[in-house]
Design a protein around this motif. Structure first.
Motif, PDB file in Angstrom:
ATOM      1  N   UNK A 129       0.721  -1.181   0.189  1.00 40.56           N
ATOM      2  CA  UNK A 129       0.012   0.104  -0.165  1.00 40.56           C
ATOM      3  C   UNK A 129       0.901   1.190  -0.038  1.00 40.56           C
ATOM      4  N   UNK A 130       0.775   1.960  -1.229  1.00 39.39           N
ATOM      5  CA  UNK A 130       1.759   3.169  -1.277  1.00 39.39           C
ATOM      6  C   UNK A 130       1.299   4.290  -0.581  1.00 39.39           C
ATOM      7  N   UNK A 131       0.230   4.344   0.032  1.00 37.65           N
ATOM      8  CA  UNK A 131      -0.169   5.753   0.478  1.00 37.65           C
ATOM      9  C   UNK A 131       0.843   6.228   1.387  1.00 37.65           C
ATOM     10  N   UNK A 132       1.206   5.137   2.560  1.00 37.95           N
ATOM     11  CA  UNK A 132       2.365   6.017   3.288  1.00 37.95           C
ATOM     12  C   UNK A 132       3.538   5.612   2.635  1.00 37.95           C
ATOM     13  N   UNK A 133       4.252   6.481   1.986  1.00 35.07           N
ATOM     14  CA  UNK A 133       5.069   6.049   1.030  1.00 35.07           C
ATOM     15  C   UNK A 133       6.376   5.514   1.880  1.00 35.07           C
ATOM     16  N   UNK A 134       6.677   6.116   3.006  1.00 35.39           N
ATOM     17  CA  UNK A 134       7.651   6.006   3.992  1.00 35.39           C
ATOM     18  C   UNK A 134       7.587   4.300   4.389  1.00 35.39           C
ATOM     19  N   UNK A 137       7.932   1.684   1.841  1.00 33.11           N
ATOM     20  CA  UNK A 137       9.566   1.434   1.300  1.00 33.11           C
ATOM     21  C   UNK A 137      10.079   0.681   2.225  1.00 33.11           C
ATOM     22  N   UNK A 313      12.285  14.678   9.606  1.00 35.59           N
ATOM     23  CA  UNK A 313      12.392  14.811   8.150  1.00 35.59           C
ATOM     24  C   UNK A 313      13.917  15.330   7.977  1.00 35.59           C
TER      25      UNK A 313
ATOM     26  N   UNK B 167       0.041   4.664  -4.981  1.00 35.18           N
ATOM     27  CA  UNK B 167       1.371   5.791  -5.100  1.00 35.18           C
ATOM     28  C   UNK B 167       2.503   4.989  -5.623  1.00 35.18           C
ATOM     29  N   UNK B 171       6.010   8.435  -3.780  1.00 33.56           N
ATOM     30  CA  UNK B 171       6.452   9.704  -3.546  1.00 33.56           C
ATOM     31  C   UNK B 171       5.924  10.293  -2.113  1.00 33.56           C
ATOM     32  N   UNK B 172       6.607  10.579  -1.234  1.00 30.51           N
ATOM     33  CA  UNK B 172       6.301  10.849   0.112  1.00 30.51           C
ATOM     34  C   UNK B 172       5.204  12.187   0.164  1.00 30.51           C
ATOM     35  N   UNK B 175       1.823  11.439   0.279  1.00 26.98           N
ATOM     36  CA  UNK B 175       1.107  11.348   1.651  1.00 26.98           C
ATOM     37  C   UNK B 175       1.162  12.479   2.333  1.00 26.98           C
ATOM     38  N   UNK B 176       2.365  13.133   2.535  1.00 23.87           N
ATOM     39  CA  UNK B 176       2.242  14.253   3.401  1.00 23.87           C
ATOM     40  C   UNK B 176       1.190  15.499   2.920  1.00 23.87           C
ATOM     41  N   UNK B 302      -0.297  11.860  11.062  1.00 20.35           N
ATOM     42  CA  UNK B 302       0.091  12.704  10.024  1.00 20.35           C
ATOM     43  C   UNK B 302       1.621  12.178   9.427  1.00 20.35           C
ATOM     44  N   UNK B 330      -6.554  10.878   2.744  1.00 17.59           N
ATOM     45  CA  UNK B 330      -5.483  10.151   1.990  1.00 17.59           C
ATOM     46  C   UNK B 330      -6.485   9.122   1.039  1.00 17.59           C
ATOM     47  N   UNK B 334      -5.701   9.300  -2.728  1.00 16.50           N
ATOM     48  CA  UNK B 334      -5.021   8.252  -3.285  1.00 16.50           C
ATOM     49  C   UNK B 334      -5.726   7.055  -3.651  1.00 16.50           C
TER      50      UNK B 334
END
Lengths: 378, 369, 581
Positions: A129-134, A137, A313, B167, B171-172, B175-176, B302, B330, B334
């Motif tokens: 699930x790519x919504x939360x990209x971090x 990953x 960040x 996504x 790309x973060x 998300x952000x 968040x 989100x 998305x």
């Protein structure tokens, strides 16, 4: 005559410090801001803010179960990171993913074992699930790792050639367990203390204006420097108390290793506290009103310290223009010092330039405070 | 009744917008923050500085180095020639990672033995370290697959075919930035409401209101509507920036988003008014708003996922309206989620809104002082 | 000019203006001197520039042009040195309320550089003088208003300043504390040869000064002995008695074109004429049972004569007569056994009184006597601890919201929306009271006319001069023609001219049948009331008409007791009883 009378006087300064200290002691709110607030925030955020993905729910779609697929599933289940859930069709798994019941899918089609034996590169489908990209990953990384481990074992057992000609030997310095808490907690100390420091002083001068005590104070022969020092000294001591408390909590409550020397930490904290207090004082002097001062203190401290300090960040990943902007955020320097002193030790090459930047900021803020504060009403 | 409420709303708007300072607070910081944070809040790695300690020094090792240096993610900053140089390079933050290619690297590789490659990462920011290692692994996999092909070696028997839903490039910003919609909406709606009653109490105008025939419910509506309108306008602006400036795709229906936004605003306004009615002074109102705001942001999902939090903290987040809105915003942007998928997020916000608004209305008159 | 012979303060060609949305010239080419060793009073209506002048003298502001010398030193250069030789008490003296009396004194002793050896004696002396000796350990915040002011004065006097600057030191202070403050100031002048510059809104205080400076809109109108101010008024001041209600009598006299000012005082009305040639008989022609006698002029008469720019036109304010008599008896407001506790503290203790329809009823008392608490309970803003309240037959706290449409309320502090314009404020309150359409427009226009607010229609309420804020607040409270009007210290901090005008409207309203409940600590205003109660420590000490109260304390062979004398006597009796108990 003017030289003697206009000189700074110990007695006036001590009088101011005593008055300010008594007020702090009588007013539970400043004690609460200095001690209770940071403790509560650190507890809440220290536990609440974590980037370590754990218990990632992975849906396993195994269309034809056999020994190989259960071997793979077992390899994933062994890892601490995953909670495997089995599905028999990809449709069911995808639906579960849409409903946010699982975070990723590992999919082996019905001909998987067959192709594996053929050696024709049997595909393992992975959907995250790519919504939360971090998090996606990180999950991808975990899956990759599990796959590599399994494949290495598989090749060895079958006497096949090395699956991976290059073996990666990774060393994560300073934080071998890659615990995100170890880097987040020192950063949190910086974010919280920015807030506390500014909030403590942002209200004190504004309060004097609002209660009308400033006018009476200004007419006495007090020198403006004595007045400002009288305010800074007690709040500095108070703020350092809160700072020590949070540092102690970081070390004992959150088990963050303190590899550098305590003295360096103390000196850097003192410098930073001075910046935060001076910033608060400046806000207070310019605003002359507790309400505006409070509002400004919150706007210029919390969110910028949260997002632009490198606490969570990474500054290096930001666009260049924003990286420049982060130089204006005092917390940025303190976060760098804290993360280094805690995790890496006394690395002077990091500590000194950041400390110098803090000193410069303290100097600039204090100069501005001195300029903006005058003994006249206008 | 309608006339009363209308008069209150007009008064509230005038009081908010005639003041230069409060106009600025409502418009300036949110826009600046949207742009700055939209770019600053990223977990994506870019130009990770790395150093190479190449003891092999062959065509193959150079090729590997070039492979890293050529990728967008990594940036070669220095070559190292001694073991002793590794520590300073990492300590001083000149490089985030050191690629140590051993003296037997190409020989081992040619002999078909496992060639080892050491990577030393600065773990001070563990998240960055983890992501950088993942990138290193991906580069390495590509490199060895390419090499295996050249040597006509068989590919590994099983390969990973990875896809990311919603996504695909991870790309973060995607998300952000939608998260910032929630963040700024919360800040603005709290600032508008959390002080409104406290300010009137302090200035004595609240007494003046209470002696008129206005009913508490009318005052409640009169105080909520301006916050709602300002919140809606401002979040619409942020949504547009998200769409057109940051180019985040909007896959779901905008009405599902606005239903969420409406409930989120009502919940925030209720909490703001509740804080405001409890406060004796504006000062207390401000501190109260702030003490709600900071945990609400940090514990909303968040920036860091709620699933990673300890269970007790996870329970605590249930009373945080922002947590639900984060999923909605989100989800709609998305995932293209619709009403059914988001139902579980709508109703808790409605409950929070109902409770906070009714207790605020009750407090108007009951509060003893 | 040598230091010893120079005046205490010398202003030369002093000008000061403030920028802003509406730039103000606060001081305009002032040249004046404040003499050594005497008390100089600074008098003038709002906006005269009194506070600006004080702040310039204290070194808190710099003049735009002109020079200021204090004790012979130039304040532009030597303000720090001079500040160790002067004492300044701003309008709101900032005591640190969370510090004790002793700690406040210590702080100012430190700041003023009083040597430790001298401190004990000086502290004891000041504490004795102010009567604060028993309270040295008490937090300043828990002192009564009068005691706070005395402590402020003590802090100012700690270093035996040569010049004392007092900016309205007695505003909001009850008569007893006011007397004590004056006694302390005079003692300093006599014993220490201190020079005092003091601004005040009380004209009777001006009369006690050695020298009076009269300022108006930043310009000097005169500087003389108070007696010299009032001397030209000889033959222009009269006392009139008649067989008429005092309000009616005052209105009648005011309508006479020869009369500049008519003021109710006890049963009689004090009249100031435009000139000294008016035959007294023409003043009382047509008044039933009237007789007139000449009285000695006061400073106040001179003040009015100099500053009253135009005579008040008869107030057109009326309110609709009560539509429906809500209770058969005439008591419109009833308080019985009313009590209110805050924790252990008894703010109001079993207070009972009735207010009849069409009466002006006063609640008088020192600061902290429980007036405001009682008042808030009557309006339904504060729940009662025990006892009961009836306003127009209902308890406003629990009654339906429509019941509140019958009352008008004006708070102690200005409490309209400061950044809304006059027009917007009136619009809002009209709608809040359920007015709409044509009625609303007409009412708003009428009240703008009545209160002469039309030129300010578009200005933010906060920027209005104090007197106009007062008018606006009254206009808003009267928008819906209430039958009962609650006024909580409506004239606090307002200058004598604006106060007169304010009461002028209130009298007209009362004549038209509106019931008025008012709290005040201006004793002269008590004369306007039909009946009043005097409160202390949360209890009612007396309930009577002002005339009866004054008569009660009238000592034979003396001039008639003033309301202030009566008040002080009552409080003293009460304190003796308390001490005895």
């Amino acid at each position: 005559m003017s030289a003697t009378k206009a000189q700074l006087s110990h007695r006036r300064l001590i009088g101011m410090v005593r008055k300010e200290s008594l007020q702090i002691l009588r007013d539970p709110s400043s004690i609460a801001i200095a001690f209770i607030l940071p403790v509560v925030m650190l507890l809440l955020f220290g536990y609440g803010v974590s980037l370590d993905a754990k218990d990632v729910r992975i849906g396993f779609v195994i269309e034809t179960p056999d020994s190989v697929t259960s071997d793979i599933r077992a390899a994933f289940a062994q890892s601490d990171y995953f909670v495997p859930v089995t599905f028999h069709t990809i449709q069911k798994a995808e639906q579960a993913m849409r409903q946010r019941e699982i975070d990723g899918i590992v999919w082996m089609q019905s001909d998987f074992s067959h192709r594996l034996h053929n050696g024709s590169g049997a595909p393992i489908g992975v959907i995250v699930n790519g919504v939360d990209a971090n998090q996606a990953r990180i999950t991808e990384g975990y899956i990759l790792g599990a796959w590599q481990t399994w494949l290495t074992h598989y090749s060895e057992r079958r006497g096949l050639p090395q699956a991976f000609p290059i073996a990666l030997e990774q060393r994560v310095w300073f934080n071998p367990a890659v615990r995100s808490r170890d880097f987040l907690v020192p950063g949190l100390v910086a974010v919280i203390m920015t807030l506390i420091g500014a909030l403590l002083t942002a209200l004190v001068v504004a309060r004097e204006w609002e209660r009308g005590t400033m006018e009476a104070l200004l007419v006495t022969p007090i020198h403006i420097r004595e007045l400002l020092m009288g305010k800074l000294i007690p709040y500095f001591i108070l703020g350092m108390g809160g700072m020590l408390l949070t540092v102690a909590m970081a070390v004992w409550q959150f088990d963050v290793p303190l590899r550098g020397s305590f003295l360096v930490l103390l000196a850097a904290s003192a410098l930073f506290m001075l910046v935060a207090l001076a910033m608060g004082l400046l806000i207070s002097i310019v605003a002359k009103n507790q309400f505006v001062a409070g509002q400004v203190a919150i706007i210029v401290t919390f969110l910028p310290a949260f997002i632009l300090s490198g606490f969570i960040f990474d500054i290096n990943s930001m666009p260049t223009a924003i990286q420049w902007l982060t130089h204006l955020i005092p917390a940025r320097y303190f976060v760098a010092i804290l993360q280094t002193v805690f995790l890496a030790g006394n690395v002077w090459a990091v500590i000194l330039p950041n400390a110098a930047a803090l000193a410069l900021m303290a100097f600039i803020f204090l100069m501005l405070v001195r300029r903006k504060a005058g003994k006249r009403l206008e | 009744m309608l006339q009363h409420i209308l008069a209150l709303i007009i008064k509230e708007f005038l009081a908010l917008l005639k003041d230069k300072r409060s106009r600025f607070v409502l418009i300036g910081p949110p826009i600046i923050q949207l742009v700055v944070f939209g770019y600053a809040a990223t977990f994506d790695l870019d130009r990770v500085p790395f150093a190479v300690y190449d003891e092999d020094n062959t065509a193959l090792s150079h090729r590997l180095t070039d492979r890293f240096a050529g990728s967008e993610t990594f940036e070669l900053v220095s070559h190292i020639t001694h073991d002793a140089e590794i520590a300073p390079v990492i300590d001083h933050k000149h490089a985030l990672l050191v690629l140590h290619i051993g003296p037997r690297f190409s020989d081992d590789l040619a002999a078909g033995e496992s060639a080892s490659l050491q990577v030393i990462v600065d773990g001070r920011n563990s998240n960055t370290a983890l992501l950088a290692l993942n990138y290193v692994r991906t580069v390495l996999l590509d490199f060895s697959a390419e090499w295996a092909q050249e040597q006509q070696r068989p590919p590994p028997p099983a390969i990973l075919v990875t896809r990311a839903w919603y996504n695909s490039n991870l790309v973060s910003q995607w998300f952000i930035v939608p998260g910032i919609i929630g963040l700024l909406t919360l800040v603005v709606s709290l600032l508008v409401t959390a002080l409104s009653v406290a300010r009137e109490r302090e200035e004595g105008t609240f007494d003046q209101l209470l002696v008129t025939p206005l009913r508490p419910v009318e005052i409640l509506i009169g105080k909520s509507v301006p916050g709602l309108i300002i919140g809606l306008l401002e979040s619409t602006f942020i949504v547009l920036v998200t769409l057109w400036w940051f180019e985040v795709p909007l896959r779901g229906h905008i009405d599902a988003l606005y239903l969420g936004l409406l409930l989120f605003l009502l919940a925030n306004i209720g909490i703001g008014l509740m804080i405001s009615s409890l406060a004796v002074t504006q000062q207390q109102g401000l501190l109260g708003a702030f003490l709600f705001l900071v945990p609400a942001v940090i514990l909303s999902g968040f920036a860091t996922p709620i699933a990673n939090m300890p269970e007790a903290v996870q329970y605590l987040t249930l009373i945080n309206p922002m947590r639900y809105f984060m999923v909605i915003v989100r989800g709609v942007f998305l995932e293209g989620a619709g009403y059914e998928l988001l139902a579980a997020q709508y109703w808790p916000m409605a409950v929070i809104a109902f409770f906070s608004l009714s207790s605020a209305g009750w407090l108007f008159r009951r509060r003893m002082y | 000019m040598s230091e010893a012979t120079s005046p205490a303060i010398q202003f030369t060609g002093l000008s000061k203006s403030f920028a802003g949305a509406r730039p103000v010239v606060a001081l305009d080419q002032l040249t004046l001197q404040v003499g050594r060793g005497k008390v100089t009073g600074l008098i003038g209506p709002d906006g005269a520039g009194k506070t600006t002048l004080m702040r310039i003298a204290a070194g808190l502001l710099l003049p735009d042009t002109g020079d200021i010398h204090v004790l012979g030193e130039d304040m532009r250069e030597a303000s720090l040195q001079v500040q160790s030789r002067i004492g300044y008490m701003p309008q709101r003296f900032g005591l640190y309320e969370d510090l004790s009396v002793q700690e406040n004194l210590d702080l100012y002793a430190d700041l003023q550089g009083v040597p430790p050896a001298e401190r004990d004696a000086r502290h004891r002396e000041l504490m004795r003088m102010t009567g604060l000796a028993p309270f040295t350990a008490r937090l300043a915040g828990r002192l009564s208003g009068g005691m706070k002011q005395k402590l402020g004065l003590a802090c100012t006097l700690i270093s035996r300043p040569e010049v004392l600057l007092l900016d309205e030191p007695t505003v909001g202070v009850d008569p007893v504390s006011r007397r004590e403050l004056w006694a302390i100031v005079y003692r300093q002048v006599k014993e220490q040869h201190m020079s005092v510059l003091l601004s005040t809104a009380y004209l009777d205080e001006a009369e006690r000064c050695d020298d009076v400076i009269l300022l108006h809109e930043g310009k000097l109108l005169g500087q003389q002995k108070p007696a010299d101010f009032s001397a030209p008024m000889q033959g222009r001041v009269w006392a009139v008695h008649a067989a008429l209600g005092k309000r009616r009598l005052q209105q009648q006299l005011d309508l006479n074109p020869a009369v500049l000012d008519a003021l109710t005082e006890g049963r009689q009305v004090r009249v100031v004429t435009h000139d000294s040639h008016t035959p007294p008989d023409t003043l009382i022609a047509g008044l039933p049972g009237a007789h007139i006698e000449a009285v000695a002029p006061r400073f106040e008469d001179a003040f009015i004569a100099r500053l009253q720019q135009h005579k008040l036109t008869p107030s057109t304010l009326t309110s609709t007569p009560p539509q429906s008599p809500s209770s058969d008896d005439n008591a419109v407001i009833q308080a019985s056994e009313l009590s209110r506790y805050f924790g252990d503290f008894i703010a109001v203790n079993k207070v009972s009184f009735d207010v009849k329809r069409g009466e002006i009823f006063g609640l008088l008392g020192a600061n902290g006597a429980g007036k405001s608490t009682t008042f808030r309970m009557l309006c339904g803003l504060l729940p009662v601890s025990s006892g009961s309240v009836r306003v127009a037959g209902v308890d406003l706290r629990s009654a339906a919201s429509q019941a509140r449409a019958r009352i008008g309320y004006m708070a102690q502090r200005f409490s309209l929306y400061g950044n809304l314009s006059v027009q917007e404020n009136l619009n809002f309150f009209a709608s809040a009271y359920g007015l709409s359409g044509k009625v609303k427009r007409e009412r708003i226009r009428a009240s703008m006319d009545d209160f002469e607010l039309t030129p300010f229609a578009g200005s933010a309420a906060l920027t209005l001069p104090l007197g106009f804020k007062q008018r606006l607040a009254l206009a808003a409270a009267l928008m819906h023609r209430p039958e009962i009007l609650f006024l909580d210290e409506p004239t606090s901090g307002v200058d004598p001219l604006a106060r007169r005008e304010f009461w002028w409207h209130i009298n007209a309203l009362a004549e038209s049948g509106v019931t008025v409940l008012v709290t005040t600590h201006f004793m002269d205003e008590a004369n306007y009331c039909d009946r009043l109660v005097i409160m202390a420590d949360g209890e009612v000490l007396a309930e009577d008409s002002p005339e009866q109260l004054r008569a009660r304390f009238h000592k034979t062979g003396e001039e008639e007791a003033s309301m202030e004398d009566a008040f002080i006597a009552l409080i003293e009796q009460h304190q003796q009883r308390e001490a005895a108990a």
